[in-house]
Design a protein around this motif. Sequence first.
Motif, mmCIF file in Angstrom:
data_model
loop_
_atom_site.group_PDB
_atom_site.id
_atom_site.type_symbol
_atom_site.label_atom_id
_atom_site.label_comp_id
_atom_site.label_asym_id
_atom_site.label_seq_id
_atom_site.Cartn_x
_atom_site.Cartn_y
_atom_site.Cartn_z
ATOM 1 N N UNK A 22 4.917 -7.522 -3.549
ATOM 2 C CA UNK A 22 4.438 -8.805 -2.964
ATOM 3 C C UNK A 22 3.237 -8.524 -2.163
ATOM 4 N N UNK A 23 3.065 -6.842 -2.107
ATOM 5 C CA UNK A 23 1.714 -6.210 -1.461
ATOM 6 C C UNK A 23 1.085 -5.996 -1.689
ATOM 7 N N UNK A 24 0.900 -6.010 -3.200
ATOM 8 C CA UNK A 24 0.384 -5.176 -3.890
ATOM 9 C C UNK A 24 -0.828 -5.727 -4.962
ATOM 10 N N UNK A 25 -0.556 -7.388 -4.818
ATOM 11 C CA UNK A 25 -2.008 -8.638 -4.896
ATOM 12 C C UNK A 25 -2.653 -8.434 -4.563
ATOM 13 N N UNK A 26 -2.857 -8.234 -2.881
ATOM 14 C CA UNK A 26 -3.687 -8.599 -2.164
ATOM 15 C C UNK A 26 -3.745 -7.330 -1.584
ATOM 16 N N UNK A 27 -3.288 -6.153 -1.239
ATOM 17 C CA UNK A 27 -3.099 -5.183 -0.520
ATOM 18 C C UNK A 27 -2.926 -3.629 -1.526
ATOM 19 N N UNK A 28 -3.628 -3.959 -2.742
ATOM 20 C CA UNK A 28 -3.017 -2.329 -3.673
ATOM 21 C C UNK A 28 -4.360 -1.349 -2.595
ATOM 22 N N UNK A 29 -3.734 -0.053 -2.534
ATOM 23 C CA UNK A 29 -4.702 0.626 -1.852
ATOM 24 C C UNK A 29 -4.391 0.813 -0.691
ATOM 25 N N UNK A 30 -4.288 -0.200 0.140
ATOM 26 C CA UNK A 30 -4.213 0.009 1.868
ATOM 27 C C UNK A 30 -3.169 0.927 2.279
ATOM 28 N N UNK A 44 -6.680 -0.821 5.797
ATOM 29 C CA UNK A 44 -7.408 -0.553 4.834
ATOM 30 C C UNK A 44 -7.430 0.757 4.573
ATOM 31 N N UNK A 45 -7.783 1.423 6.192
ATOM 32 C CA UNK A 45 -7.688 3.332 5.791
ATOM 33 C C UNK A 45 -6.746 3.950 6.585
ATOM 34 N N UNK A 46 -6.445 5.318 5.787
ATOM 35 C CA UNK A 46 -5.174 5.971 6.729
ATOM 36 C C UNK A 46 -5.585 6.332 7.980
ATOM 37 N N UNK A 63 6.907 5.999 10.161
ATOM 38 C CA UNK A 63 6.153 6.148 8.637
ATOM 39 C C UNK A 63 5.064 5.369 8.282
ATOM 40 N N UNK A 64 4.053 5.864 6.960
ATOM 41 C CA UNK A 64 3.250 5.270 6.482
ATOM 42 C C UNK A 64 3.225 5.640 4.997
ATOM 43 N N UNK A 65 3.019 4.358 4.294
ATOM 44 C CA UNK A 65 3.075 4.313 2.927
ATOM 45 C C UNK A 65 2.102 3.306 2.303
ATOM 46 N N UNK A 66 0.908 4.469 1.132
ATOM 47 C CA UNK A 66 0.680 3.847 0.183
ATOM 48 C C UNK A 66 0.797 2.697 -0.103
ATOM 49 N N UNK A 67 0.372 1.168 0.250
ATOM 50 C CA UNK A 67 0.566 0.628 -1.284
ATOM 51 C C UNK A 67 -0.346 0.705 -2.654
ATOM 52 N N UNK A 68 0.707 1.394 -3.323
ATOM 53 C CA UNK A 68 0.245 1.172 -4.555
ATOM 54 C C UNK A 68 1.657 1.109 -5.536
ATOM 55 N N UNK A 69 1.260 1.114 -6.776
ATOM 56 C CA UNK A 69 2.566 1.485 -7.894
ATOM 57 C C UNK A 69 2.879 2.430 -8.822
ATOM 58 N N UNK A 74 4.056 12.755 -0.141
ATOM 59 C CA UNK A 74 2.571 12.816 0.892
ATOM 60 C C UNK A 74 3.621 13.073 1.960
ATOM 61 N N UNK A 75 4.716 14.414 2.204
ATOM 62 C CA UNK A 75 5.314 14.281 3.440
ATOM 63 C C UNK A 75 5.521 13.165 4.429
ATOM 64 N N UNK A 76 5.246 13.818 5.580
ATOM 65 C CA UNK A 76 5.372 12.905 6.540
ATOM 66 C C UNK A 76 4.883 11.325 6.258
ATOM 67 N N UNK A 77 3.888 11.710 6.215
ATOM 68 C CA UNK A 77 3.055 10.299 5.591
ATOM 69 C C UNK A 77 3.323 9.606 4.899
ATOM 70 N N UNK A 78 4.216 9.722 3.924
ATOM 71 C CA UNK A 78 4.799 8.881 3.116
ATOM 72 C C UNK A 78 5.382 9.613 1.900
ATOM 73 N N UNK A 79 6.238 8.566 0.801
ATOM 74 C CA UNK A 79 7.787 8.805 -0.209
ATOM 75 C C UNK A 79 6.703 7.793 -0.730
ATOM 76 N N UNK A 80 5.896 7.438 -0.394
ATOM 77 C CA UNK A 80 5.786 6.459 -2.241
ATOM 78 C C UNK A 80 4.066 5.752 -2.697
ATOM 79 N N UNK A 81 3.306 7.371 -1.874
ATOM 80 C CA UNK A 81 1.348 7.371 -2.258
ATOM 81 C C UNK A 81 1.092 6.923 -3.063
ATOM 82 N N UNK A 82 -0.614 6.852 -2.970
ATOM 83 C CA UNK A 82 -1.138 7.870 -4.261
ATOM 84 C C UNK A 82 -1.950 8.326 -3.377
ATOM 85 N N UNK A 83 -2.218 9.900 -3.900
ATOM 86 C CA UNK A 83 -3.637 10.290 -3.354
ATOM 87 C C UNK A 83 -4.848 10.405 -4.366
ATOM 88 N N UNK A 84 -4.836 10.219 -5.657
ATOM 89 C CA UNK A 84 -5.743 9.549 -6.127
ATOM 90 C C UNK A 84 -6.780 8.449 -5.616
#
Length: 84
Positions: A22-30, A44-46, A63-69, A74-84
Amino acid sequence: MDIELDREIQRNLFAFLPQLPDLLPDHEGWFAVLRDQRIAGLYAKLSEAIRSADGEFTDGRYSIQRITDRPVELGMFSGAVDQG
């Protein structure tokens, strides 16, 4: 890492993953700030996510998660993020 913080991150991740489609269409990369298995905010920014979370959750229990597929650890900030 603090055991309670590690548990919070894991619980937040398991609550976050089903919401990704539900988040990916409007917030990918957020970035999503999570606390108590709920999304507390989307940014929009870390740097904005960190600043907001640090200000609101002074005990550091979030915790902070990047919205990506593409999951990446990424340690304490994430368990499902894209570094690219």
